[in-house]
Design a protein around this motif. Structure first.
Motif, PDB file in Angstrom:
ATOM      1  N   THR A 134       0.829  -1.104  -0.114  1.00 59.64           N
ATOM      2  CA  THR A 134       0.079   0.041   0.103  1.00 59.64           C
ATOM      3  C   THR A 134       0.932   1.290   0.067  1.00 59.64           C
ATOM      4  O   THR A 134       0.397   2.023  -0.788  1.00 59.64           O
ATOM      5  CB  THR A 134      -1.017   0.098   1.067  1.00 59.64           C
ATOM      6  N   LEU A 137       2.083   2.401  -3.394  1.00 56.49           N
ATOM      7  CA  LEU A 137       1.235   3.210  -4.105  1.00 56.49           C
ATOM      8  C   LEU A 137       1.074   4.363  -3.547  1.00 56.49           C
ATOM      9  O   LEU A 137       0.992   5.436  -4.495  1.00 56.49           O
ATOM     10  CB  LEU A 137      -0.089   2.276  -4.257  1.00 56.49           C
ATOM     11  N   TYR A 140       3.953   7.498  -4.781  1.00 60.63           N
ATOM     12  CA  TYR A 140       3.376   8.153  -6.079  1.00 60.63           C
ATOM     13  C   TYR A 140       2.620   9.410  -5.829  1.00 60.63           C
ATOM     14  O   TYR A 140       2.580  10.621  -6.198  1.00 60.63           O
ATOM     15  CB  TYR A 140       2.868   7.392  -7.025  1.00 60.63           C
ATOM     16  N   ILE A 241      -6.782   3.752  -1.383  1.00 59.08           N
ATOM     17  CA  ILE A 241      -5.771   2.943  -2.363  1.00 59.08           C
ATOM     18  C   ILE A 241      -5.926   1.462  -1.531  1.00 59.08           C
ATOM     19  O   ILE A 241      -5.595   0.392  -2.233  1.00 59.08           O
ATOM     20  CB  ILE A 241      -4.197   3.509  -2.145  1.00 59.08           C
ATOM     21  N   ASN A 245      -6.966  -1.965  -3.766  1.00 61.09           N
ATOM     22  CA  ASN A 245      -6.033  -3.019  -3.981  1.00 61.09           C
ATOM     23  C   ASN A 245      -5.885  -4.327  -2.924  1.00 61.09           C
ATOM     24  O   ASN A 245      -5.059  -5.005  -2.975  1.00 61.09           O
ATOM     25  CB  ASN A 245      -4.661  -2.346  -3.944  1.00 61.09           C
TER      26      ASN A 245
END
Length: 264
Positions: A134, A137, A140, A241, A245
């Protein structure tokens, strides 16, 4: 199995606070940017005409900055408190104890493992595995936020009217806060990645065998390191996020356990 997490309500409260602080950050950045644009690209006559509006916008932006910083601190305090409750549940799930008033159901996915140190290591590895994927991601997204929201404040700070010390202190606090949070997240991610490698090596050596006495310290080291860096970072994972995911990461986790001979 039905999933039940008794501290979900606490995380929801923290997420609402984080959304509120982000909204205040957006408001503050937009007003600072508009003020800078007016000062930079419009003549004195226009600036004088709208001076009262500019001053009001400045006050609102400062109040928003203060609100953002205060709510940020409150959300971190609440996150730290709920994480302590979560660790009690980790112990209960790993050893079959009853330290928590309510325990999670379906949160950890290692029920096939007998209660004990090995299950504690597996539960911690699962948590660390989700955290690493996690955070990867999140980095970014947070880099974009850092750059996008620092620009208005830095433009204002380094403008020709940047001599006002009060304004300077207010405006520099936001980029510094965003930058420090991003650096903490990078350190957090790098440490968790390293810890997961340690988990992988130690659990791979054990496989489906029962642990012996010499394995206990080998498994406890990454467990303690993970919860130490997690407490130090005090960083809530991005729920959007994470939820988006979660299934994909959970599938990767199941494959990892099979590969390590920890699950058929």
């Amino acid at each position: 199995m039905t999933r039940f997490v008794p501290f979900d309500a606490n995380y929801d409260q923290i997420r609402r606070l984080e959304k509120t602080s982000f909204t205040l950050l957006v408001v503050s950045a937009l007003l600072i940017m508009l003020n800078w644009v007016f000062t930079k690209f419009f003549d004195n006559q226009v600036n004088t005409q709208y001076n009262d509006i500019k001053e009001l916008a400045k006050v609102i932006s400062y109040v928003s900055m203060v609100g953002y910083l205060i709510i940020n601190v409150i959300s971190k305090i609440l996150f730290h408190n709920v994480e302590k409750r979560k660790r009690n549940d980790l112990i209960d799930n790993s050893f079959g104890t009853k330290y928590s008033d309510e325990n999670t159901v379906g949160y950890y996915n290692n029920d096939e493992t007998e209660n004990g140190i090995k299950k504690l290591a597996l539960n911690s590895y699962e948590s660390s595995f989700h955290t690493e994927n996690t955070l990867k991601l999140m980095l970014y997204k947070n880099l974009v936020i850092l750059i996008a929201f620092s620009i208005p404040f830095l433009l204002s700070i380094f403008s020709k009217n940047g001599s006002d010390i009060v304004r300077l202190l207010f405006e520099i606090s936001i980029p510094l806060t965003l930058f420090s949070e991003f650096v903490i997240m990078v350190i957090y991610y790098l440490n968790v990645s390293e810890i997961n490698e340690r988990f992988k090596i130690e659990l791979s050596n054990i496989g489906d065998l029962n642990i012996n006495e010499k394995d206990i310290p080998k498994l406890l080291i990454p467990v303690m390191e993970y919860y130490s860096i997690k407490a130090w970072a005090n960083t809530n994972l991005d729920s959007e996020i994470f939820n988006k995911n979660n299934e994909k990461i959970s599938e990767k986790w199941r494959k990892r356990k099979v590969k390590l001979k920890l699950q058929e």
